[in-house]
Design a protein around this motif. Structure first.
Motif, mmCIF file in Angstrom:
data_model
loop_
_atom_site.group_PDB
_atom_site.id
_atom_site.type_symbol
_atom_site.label_atom_id
_atom_site.label_comp_id
_atom_site.label_asym_id
_atom_site.label_seq_id
_atom_site.Cartn_x
_atom_site.Cartn_y
_atom_site.Cartn_z
ATOM 1 N N PHE A 15 0.828 -1.197 0.000
ATOM 2 C CA PHE A 15 0.000 0.000 0.000
ATOM 3 C C PHE A 15 0.868 1.255 0.000
ATOM 4 N N TYR A 16 1.857 1.306 0.897
ATOM 5 C CA TYR A 16 2.734 2.478 0.965
ATOM 6 C C TYR A 16 3.586 2.611 -0.288
ATOM 7 N N CYS A 19 0.979 4.009 -2.973
ATOM 8 C CA CYS A 19 0.423 5.348 -2.716
ATOM 9 C C CYS A 19 1.474 6.419 -2.495
ATOM 10 N N PHE A 20 2.567 6.081 -1.857
ATOM 11 C CA PHE A 20 3.535 7.093 -1.458
ATOM 12 C C PHE A 20 4.914 6.909 -2.073
#
Length: 111
Positions: A15-16, A19-20
């Motif tokens: 996820f990180y 997204c980032f």
């Protein structure tokens, strides 16, 4: 570690990453309490244990504020201070040494 927990950790890391833009090698900023916990519970080598959790290579960092805090805590934290001195030192931009408890040194990672 159980497989379900590893799956949850890998999902969070993905996820990180998506997204980032977090990518390997993961930079982990260690404070004095974390380093002391690793020493007390004989979790060695720490980078291998954390890389197994995150599913990728890691670089462990600390700051001079953390080193100063461990030095102030006295002889009971001397082994933790020695372990912290072996980590890479991240630069923090403030003038005076601050209490590492609030992770004021986290500004390093926002750059």
């Amino acid at each position: 570690m159980r497989v379900k927990k590893q799956k949850r950790h890998r999902r969070a890391v993905r996820f990180y990453t998506a997204c980032f833009g977090v990518r390997q090698p993961y930079k982990v900023l260690c404070d004095g309490t974390f380093i002391h916990h690793l020493i007390v519970h004989n979790i060695a080598p720490a980078d291998t244990a954390i890389s197994n959790i995150l599913g990728g290579s890691v670089k462990l960092f600390t700051t001079r504020c953390v080193l100063a805090e461990l030095k102030r805590l006295g002889k009971s934290y001397s082994e933790s201070l020695q372990a912290a001195n072996r980590l890479m030192i991240a630069r923090c931009d403030h003038e005076q040494i601050k209490n590492a408890e609030g992770l004021h040194c986290g500004d390093y990672w926002r750059k």
